[in-house]
Design an enzyme around this catalytic site. Sequence first.
Site, PDB file in Angstrom:
ATOM      1  CG  HIS A   1       4.540  15.009 -69.708  1.00  9.80           C
ATOM      2  ND1 HIS A   1       4.941  16.268 -70.076  1.00  9.80           N
ATOM      3  CD2 HIS A   1       3.627  14.629 -70.630  1.00  9.80           C
ATOM      4  CE1 HIS A   1       4.293  16.649 -71.162  1.00  9.80           C
ATOM      5  NE2 HIS A   1       3.480  15.670 -71.510  1.00  9.80           N
TER       6      HIS A   1
ATOM      7  CB  CYS B   1       5.765  15.718 -74.400  1.00  8.75           C
ATOM      8  SG  CYS B   1       4.057  15.418 -74.885  1.00  8.75           S
TER       9      CYS B   1
ATOM     10  CD  GLU C   1       7.192  17.154 -67.254  1.00  2.65           C
ATOM     11  OE1 GLU C   1       8.010  16.286 -67.620  1.00  2.65           O
ATOM     12  OE2 GLU C   1       6.357  17.668 -68.016  1.00  2.65           O
TER      13      GLU C   1
END
EC number: 4.3.2.10
Lengths: 204, 254
Positions: free
Chosen positions: A184, A80, A186
């Site tokens: 993202h 990001c 994750e």
Amino acid sequence: MIAVIDYGMGNLRSVENALKKLNADYMITADKEQILAADKIILPGVGAFGDCMRNLRENGLIEVLNTAVLDQKKLFLGICLGMQVLFESSEEGALTQGLGYLKGKVVKMQDTSVKIPHIGWNRLELCGQDVITSLIDDEAYVYYVHSYYASEIDEKDLLAYSNYGTMRLCGLIRHENIIGVQFHPEKSGETGLKILKYFVEEQI
Amino acid sequence: MHTKRIIPCLDVKDGRVVKGINFLGLKEVGDPVELARQYYEQGADELVFLDITATNEKRETMRELVEAVAKEIFIPFTVGGGIRSLDDIRKLLLAGADKVSLNSAAVYDPQLIRAGADKFGSQCIVLAIDAKKRSNSGWNVYTQGGQKDSGLDLIEWVKEGQRLGAGEILLTSMDADGTQQGYDLEMLQAVQKVARVPLIASGGCGSLDDFKAVFLADAADAALAASLFHYGKLTVKEVKNALAEAGIAVRKSL
């Protein structure tokens, strides 16, 4: 050992949960020696570009990153905002210089046909040849939250993008040991975990 | 291709997932960690976890439960209920929430939205609104789990919330909630006209057609549902498949 750099730019808990899930050997640190001793580096980041560069500078991390990433060629992942600072500059707030590892400028989204920020899941359009893209399904989606994106990049570095309104958003970029993701991983389900797993397991 | 999101919501009371009808008559339906994992595996795009009794009983949101859920799911995770301060927000984010939703506390102290957005970023701050139709026209914002009429006009509150830095709006229709008769399209469309940030529709979803209707009418960017997922009436995957067949862009389920 992966050094996840903690420099006051957002919550690292989600990245940590994903690395734990992958049984990765990692540490969360802002310590120069630990970063230089690590095999790989993750630079997360949520917030404003200017704050991000200032925090890196004030923590003495710019020189450390230059050494670790450019000289030692450690495998590096910017997530990001951690990807955006890899480029030459950003127009967020005042025009601010970035780390300059990748060719490109970060610019504000300008498209009245869509809501800005770009929040949500978008399809990843694969366009480059790399081990990472070979691991990603043809129809894969990832989670984005951002208002700025990379433009004037080196097309050879681009591995995947997403379309939003009339914009083509740089999603996944790589130049040698330097990998950047605007989304993202994750928070991008199994697709995101596959990308992180590659990073965790890759030996260079 | 930007997709519409399907968001299961877990209303939690005393560590168990519950669901009521029109905000009353709560009924227990399961273990939040187990349900969260199931939804993740079914292809949920995000999870919302609301501690529905927190405001009334002045309890802290169940931080440990948030931690346990955050370890199981790798999609955005929003937590709400009883959040009153920056410190409450910080604790939840540190426990593994990606976003917090502010409801009653934001009505009493709108500056909490701004302070939260400044400190943690707008992407963390979801403004949750419970609204009910007025007898004349328009909608009022309610607080305290729908028990108290704040007197605020819904549209004005949405504009104010965005101005203060809310990153998303989660709008629950009290008239539709629990009825399984469909989302409140009239209210959602009125808000969508002024929404500059993503709008999440909540309340009233009871069938595949209800999901289709809200997206075909472009009345929301995401659709939230609780009961029909908890009771196994539909799976997230079934919803996504039906939406894809109707030509609505969704993230393919795993």
